[in-house]
Design a protein around this motif. Structure first.
Motif, PDB file in Angstrom:
ATOM      1  N   LEU A 592       0.818  -1.214   0.000  1.00 34.67           N
ATOM      2  CA  LEU A 592       0.000   0.000   0.000  1.00 34.67           C
ATOM      3  C   LEU A 592       0.853   1.265   0.000  1.00 34.67           C
ATOM      4  CD1 LEU A 592      -2.990  -0.866   2.350  1.00 34.67           C
ATOM      5  CD2 LEU A 592      -2.794  -1.094  -0.125  1.00 34.67           C
ATOM      6  N   ALA A 593       2.086   1.169   0.482  1.00 36.18           N
ATOM      7  CA  ALA A 593       2.961   2.336   0.450  1.00 36.18           C
ATOM      8  C   ALA A 593       3.219   2.783  -0.982  1.00 36.18           C
ATOM      9  CB  ALA A 593       4.275   2.022   1.160  1.00 36.18           C
ATOM     10  N   LYS A 594       3.238   1.826  -1.908  1.00 37.49           N
ATOM     11  CA  LYS A 594       3.472   2.143  -3.323  1.00 37.49           C
ATOM     12  C   LYS A 594       2.304   2.927  -3.904  1.00 37.49           C
ATOM     13  CE  LYS A 594       3.903  -0.121  -7.833  1.00 37.49           C
ATOM     14  NZ  LYS A 594       3.979  -1.423  -8.554  1.00 37.49           N
ATOM     15  N   TYR A 595       1.079   2.523  -3.552  1.00 37.09           N
ATOM     16  CA  TYR A 595      -0.110   3.128  -4.158  1.00 37.09           C
ATOM     17  C   TYR A 595      -0.708   4.249  -3.308  1.00 37.09           C
ATOM     18  CZ  TYR A 595       0.117  -1.034  -7.075  1.00 37.09           C
ATOM     19  OH  TYR A 595       0.539  -2.007  -7.939  1.00 37.09           O
ATOM     20  N   GLY A 596      -0.294   4.349  -2.047  1.00 38.73           N
ATOM     21  CA  GLY A 596      -0.903   5.320  -1.145  1.00 38.73           C
ATOM     22  C   GLY A 596      -0.020   6.510  -0.815  1.00 38.73           C
ATOM     23  N   LYS A 597       0.921   6.841  -1.700  1.00 31.82           N
ATOM     24  CA  LYS A 597       1.796   7.992  -1.449  1.00 31.82           C
ATOM     25  C   LYS A 597       0.977   9.274  -1.334  1.00 31.82           C
ATOM     26  CE  LYS A 597       5.841   5.994  -3.750  1.00 31.82           C
ATOM     27  NZ  LYS A 597       6.783   6.083  -4.893  1.00 31.82           N
ATOM     28  N   GLY A 598       1.269  10.051  -0.288  1.00 36.17           N
ATOM     29  CA  GLY A 598       0.549  11.302  -0.078  1.00 36.17           C
ATOM     30  C   GLY A 598      -0.676  11.155   0.801  1.00 36.17           C
ATOM     31  N   PHE A 599      -0.984   9.920   1.195  1.00 37.13           N
ATOM     32  CA  PHE A 599      -2.128   9.669   2.065  1.00 37.13           C
ATOM     33  C   PHE A 599      -1.646   9.135   3.411  1.00 37.13           C
ATOM     34  CE2 PHE A 599      -3.648   9.352  -2.277  1.00 37.13           C
ATOM     35  CZ  PHE A 599      -4.845  10.057  -2.245  1.00 37.13           C
ATOM     36  N   SER A 600      -2.395   9.420   4.465  1.00 37.88           N
ATOM     37  CA  SER A 600      -1.984   9.012   5.799  1.00 37.88           C
ATOM     38  C   SER A 600      -2.639   7.704   6.247  1.00 37.88           C
ATOM     39  CB  SER A 600      -2.324  10.111   6.807  1.00 37.88           C
ATOM     40  OG  SER A 600      -3.724  10.370   6.813  1.00 37.88           O
ATOM     41  N   LYS A 601      -3.825   7.395   5.738  1.00 36.33           N
ATOM     42  CA  LYS A 601      -4.513   6.179   6.140  1.00 36.33           C
ATOM     43  C   LYS A 601      -5.386   5.671   5.003  1.00 36.33           C
ATOM     44  CE  LYS A 601      -8.210   8.754   8.497  1.00 36.33           C
ATOM     45  NZ  LYS A 601      -8.979   8.879   9.754  1.00 36.33           N
ATOM     46  N   PHE A 602      -5.968   4.501   5.234  1.00 34.16           N
ATOM     47  CA  PHE A 602      -6.852   3.946   4.213  1.00 34.16           C
ATOM     48  C   PHE A 602      -8.056   3.287   4.878  1.00 34.16           C
ATOM     49  CE2 PHE A 602      -4.042   0.515   5.334  1.00 34.16           C
ATOM     50  CZ  PHE A 602      -4.779  -0.655   5.202  1.00 34.16           C
ATOM     51  N   ARG A 603      -9.127   3.277   4.148  1.00 30.21           N
ATOM     52  CA  ARG A 603     -10.366   2.638   4.593  1.00 30.21           C
ATOM     53  C   ARG A 603     -10.600   1.393   3.763  1.00 30.21           C
ATOM     54  NH1 ARG A 603     -14.357   6.810   4.148  1.00 30.21           N
ATOM     55  NH2 ARG A 603     -13.827   7.273   6.321  1.00 30.21           N
ATOM     56  N   VAL A 604     -10.974   0.310   4.398  1.00 25.32           N
ATOM     57  CA  VAL A 604     -11.284  -0.936   3.705  1.00 25.32           C
ATOM     58  C   VAL A 604     -12.776  -1.220   3.822  1.00 25.32           C
ATOM     59  CG1 VAL A 604     -10.848  -3.406   3.511  1.00 25.32           C
ATOM     60  CG2 VAL A 604      -9.009  -1.868   4.195  1.00 25.32           C
ATOM     61  N   ILE A 605     -13.421  -1.408   2.693  1.00 26.27           N
ATOM     62  CA  ILE A 605     -14.818  -1.835   2.660  1.00 26.27           C
ATOM     63  C   ILE A 605     -14.815  -3.308   2.267  1.00 26.27           C
ATOM     64  CG2 ILE A 605     -17.078  -1.479   1.597  1.00 26.27           C
ATOM     65  CD1 ILE A 605     -16.061   1.393   0.897  1.00 26.27           C
ATOM     66  N   SER A 606     -15.313  -4.148   3.161  1.00 24.71           N
ATOM     67  CA  SER A 606     -15.276  -5.596   2.941  1.00 24.71           C
ATOM     68  C   SER A 606     -16.611  -6.211   3.339  1.00 24.71           C
ATOM     69  CB  SER A 606     -14.123  -6.214   3.739  1.00 24.71           C
ATOM     70  OG  SER A 606     -14.247  -5.902   5.123  1.00 24.71           O
ATOM     71  N   GLU A 607     -16.655  -7.538   3.392  1.00 28.97           N
ATOM     72  CA  GLU A 607     -17.899  -8.246   3.706  1.00 28.97           C
ATOM     73  C   GLU A 607     -18.295  -8.054   5.164  1.00 28.97           C
ATOM     74  OE1 GLU A 607     -16.711  -9.808  -0.094  1.00 28.97           O
ATOM     75  OE2 GLU A 607     -15.566  -9.749   1.783  1.00 28.97           O
ATOM     76  N   GLY A 608     -19.600  -7.839   5.381  1.00 33.25           N
ATOM     77  CA  GLY A 608     -20.120  -7.743   6.736  1.00 33.25           C
ATOM     78  C   GLY A 608     -20.584  -9.083   7.265  1.00 33.25           C
ATOM     79  N   ALA A 609     -21.343  -9.048   8.370  1.00 30.69           N
ATOM     80  CA  ALA A 609     -21.811 -10.276   9.012  1.00 30.69           C
ATOM     81  C   ALA A 609     -22.654 -11.116   8.059  1.00 30.69           C
ATOM     82  CB  ALA A 609     -22.600  -9.926  10.274  1.00 30.69           C
ATOM     83  N   ASP A 610     -23.506 -10.457   7.301  1.00 29.57           N
ATOM     84  CA  ASP A 610     -24.238 -11.130   6.223  1.00 29.57           C
ATOM     85  C   ASP A 610     -23.566 -10.721   4.910  1.00 29.57           C
ATOM     86  OD1 ASP A 610     -25.911 -12.101   4.297  1.00 29.57           O
ATOM     87  OD2 ASP A 610     -27.694 -11.000   4.945  1.00 29.57           O
ATOM     88  N   PRO A 611     -22.663 -11.552   4.384  1.00 29.48           N
ATOM     89  CA  PRO A 611     -21.857 -11.142   3.223  1.00 29.48           C
ATOM     90  C   PRO A 611     -22.676 -10.738   2.006  1.00 29.48           C
ATOM     91  CG  PRO A 611     -20.976 -13.141   4.184  1.00 29.48           C
ATOM     92  CD  PRO A 611     -22.312 -12.910   4.830  1.00 29.48           C
ATOM     93  N   LEU A 612     -23.878 -11.295   1.851  1.00 29.41           N
ATOM     94  CA  LEU A 612     -24.677 -10.989   0.673  1.00 29.41           C
ATOM     95  C   LEU A 612     -25.342  -9.618   0.753  1.00 29.41           C
ATOM     96  CD1 LEU A 612     -26.423 -14.368  -0.223  1.00 29.41           C
ATOM     97  CD2 LEU A 612     -24.351 -13.374  -1.178  1.00 29.41           C
ATOM     98  N   MET A 613     -25.469  -9.059   1.956  1.00 25.88           N
ATOM     99  CA  MET A 613     -26.216  -7.807   2.082  1.00 25.88           C
ATOM    100  C   MET A 613     -25.492  -6.742   2.891  1.00 25.88           C
ATOM    101  SD  MET A 613     -28.904  -8.160   0.260  1.00 25.88           S
ATOM    102  CE  MET A 613     -29.748  -6.636   0.734  1.00 25.88           C
TER     103      MET A 613
END
Length: 642
Positions: A592-613
């Motif tokens: 991520l250091a390669k793609y996130g230059k100039g940014f301090s943090k990142f947010r990940v959106i992934s599957e929740g408790a019910d992955p389909l919804m």
């Protein structure tokens, strides 16, 4: 005396044999072209009886085996008896331009070009233009002389000979039917030479683009077409590959749907001069090289729209997917309000909108909300030039910003010609164009930047119609970026969470990621107001800021049929998006250091408790290595945050 006779006879024959051999060599001398980087090469060859063929290599390794070239016209044969008349000097050209809808905003490539003119037995001339660049090679046929008499091509013997050890992804070309051909079938994983299988409908060939992994899996090649600006039918590949030999096939004469087309053959025809479409062979060391290639648009004519400032990519709400039977003014207005609340530039009024507008002034409502309306239309209404121009003017005067024209279902030359006129006439009224039920684009979004998207893809509406779609969708979603989307913008209508007739198996974040994996000048989001309003605030913000085109794209992981991970940037926005096309967990690791230059943090959106919804949202500081397990048929989105 016998020895003297033999000696004398041989002395006469040897010069004759030498002449034949040297003249044969002369015929083939200089019949090749290399790219500027010397990696890609296309080589033409003539046999002693004047039959023409070609092969393609990269780093001197075979990409396309010896394959036939030639045309058989109604009154002229250019498949044998050919001889070289002229070989032009090699020239260099540069194609640098910007695209309104793209993976990368600016395309800038250098090419070498050469033209070779041949004569047939009757003395008629044909020219083959060659081009070679770092992303592949291409060729096209051309008749340069002027002639009023109409020429008719009965057969094109052009082939693409793929080694039988190669595997590829091919889409069946459906026979003319109620809604076919429309390039809405599955891409099938085949071995070169395999018969058609797994098609949704009866099929008569294979579609282009066609993707193969060749040279003992060391290279990828995409066979495609560029141009076809009304001077030729759209072409596909014959079903009988004959040991891996995929030959060009024309549109079928019964590809008429309800269009006002004559019941005649569908052979290509034109007066002279006549320049035919490019046969394009994209080559990459990795599949990601194919995904990012602009060779198809490099070969298309430059933009014919002088002022393009009014052409603005964007997002749109769309009621049909969630409410397919509700054509009331209230429903159209409801989705316009969704667009307004999320800052979408557009709202799409599908079939039935005209009655709703008379009853409820839905166009005026959209304009009052600062949202630009797009409206549906039926293809047969746009064939007559005068009626088409009149209709476009009426729509523009009403405040309409674009047209979605549906149900073409044909690759005939008359349709190819009409599509170019649709783009041109729409541009004069500053209208955007979205084609549905249509042929695949062929680099047209460079020539006509107001052509912002098209269907020609097996998209989310298939949850209504295709029982195999839920199981196969994830895999298809990791194939189409390397095939269909390379040819032009694709209206997949992503983000369909509500369950339909055939229940979705992809995770919710996989569906959301599709909006950022595919490239489309207008992203028409499927699903309802209730689903949009139920989203976490972070996702609502993502919908508001998500671009509909990109300044820069890089592939991180690119494995057709398995997984795809892209880095996408637009202005000061930066994302990494990934999806899994398999039924297994896939571990990945990204710097991520390669793609996130100039940014301090990142947010990940992934599957929740019910992955389909449901979605899970997490924030982290930038790290050099990010490790993640891609869920089966799952996905993720990384947002870099200042």
């Amino acid at each position: 005396m016998r020895k003297m006779f033999i000696h004398r006879t041989l002395s006469l024959l040897i010069p004759a044999v030498f002449f034949v051999l040297t003249s044969g060599k002369a015929q083939n001398k200089d019949l090749y072209l290399k790219s500027k980087d010397n990696l890609n090469k296309i080589t033409l060859s003539l046999t002693e009886d004047g039959k023409l063929s070609y092969k393609v290599t990269r780093r001197d390794k075979t990409i396309i085996l010896d394959s036939p070239l030639g045309l058989n016209l109604e009154n002229n044969d250019f498949t044998s008896g050919l001889s070289v008349v002229n070989v032009s000097p090699i020239e260099e050209k540069r194609e640098k331009y910007e695209l309104k809808v793209a993976n990368n905003k600016v395309a800038d490539h250098f090419f070498k070009t050469k033209s070779i003119t041949f004569k047939n037995k009757q003395g008629a001339l044909i020219t083959i233009d060659l081009i070679a660049g770092e992303e592949g090679v291409a060729f096209r046929y051309k008749f340069a002389e002027k002639e009023e008499k109409t020429r008719v091509v009965k057969n094109e013997i052009t082939g693409f000979h793929i080694d039988q050890n190669a595997k590829g992804w091919l889409q069946p070309y459906n026979k003319a039917g109620d809604y076919t051909p429309g390039y809405e079938d599955f891409y099938v994983n085949v071995k070169s030479g395999d018969p058609i299988s797994g098609a949704r409908n009866v099929s008569v060939g294979w579609c282009m683009p066609a993707l193969f992994n060749v040279n003992d899996t060391k290279n990828w090649v995409l066979i495609a077409e560029s141009g076809a600006e009304g001077v030729f039918p759209g072409c596909h590949l014959q079903p009988d590959s004959n040991g891996g030999m995929y030959k060009i096939a024309f549109a079928e004469k019964d590809e008429k749907f309800t269009l006002p087309l004559p019941d005649t053959n569908a052979y290509p025809e034109s007066n002279l001069p006549w320049t035919m479409p490019w046969r394009v062979i994209l080559i990459g060391d990795k599949a990601g090289d194919i995904l990012l290639s602009t060779l198809i648009t490099d070969l298309a004519p430059a933009s014919k729209v002088e002022d393009t400032s009014w052409i603005v990519p964007g997002k749109a709400a769309w009621s049909w997917w969630s409410h397919p039977d509700d054509f009331t003014p209230e429903m159209y207005k409801k989705f316009t309000d969704v667009s307004a609340s999320f800052g979408f530039r557009y709202t799409l009024f599908d079939a039935g909108w005209e009655k709703a507008n008379k009853e409820g002034k839905i166009i005026d409502h959209a304009l009052s909300k600062g949202v630009q309306p797009l409206v549906w239309g039926y293809s047969a209404e746009y064939f007559n030039p005068e009626k088409r121009k009149k209709r476009f003017k009426e729509l523009a005067d009403m405040g309409v910003k674009g047209v979605k024209i549906d149900f073409w279902c044909s690759d005939r030359q008359e349709v190819m010609s009409t599509l170019q006129s649709v783009f041109e006439d729409a541009a004069k009224e500053h209208l955007l164009v979205n084609l549905h039920g249509t042929t695949v684009p062929r680099g047209w979004h460079r020539t006509w930047p107001n052509f912002v998207t098209a269907e020609a893809i097996l998209g989310t509406e298939s949850y209504f119609y295709e029982p195999r779609f839920p199981e196969m969708a994830a895999q298809q979603n990791t194939v189409l970026p390397f095939t269909r989307n390379v040819a032009g913008p694709a209206d997949y209508t992503p983000f369909a969470l509500t369950f339909r007739k055939y229940t979705r198996l992809n995770t919710a974040v996989h569906e959301l990621a599709m909006a950022m994996i595919y490239t489309s000048g207008i992203i028409h989001f499927a699903d309802s107001e209730e689903v949009f309003n139920s989203l976490p605030n972070e996702l609502k913000d993502l919908f508001k800021e998500m671009p509909a085109t990109w300044d820069k794209t890089e592939y991180v992981i690119a494995e057709p049929g398995k997984e795809i991970v892209l880095s996408r940037k637009k202005d000061n926005l930066s994302y990494i998006i990934g999806i899994n096309g398999t039924n297994s967990v896939s571990p990945i690791s990204i710097d991520l250091a390669k793609y996130g230059k100039g940014f301090s943090k990142f947010r990940v959106i992934s599957e929740g408790a019910d992955p389909l919804m449901e979605f899970k949202i997490s924030n982290y500081p930038i790290t050099s290595k990010w490790q993640y397990n891609l869920a089966p048929k799952g996905g993720f989105i990384i947002q870099f945050i200042k």
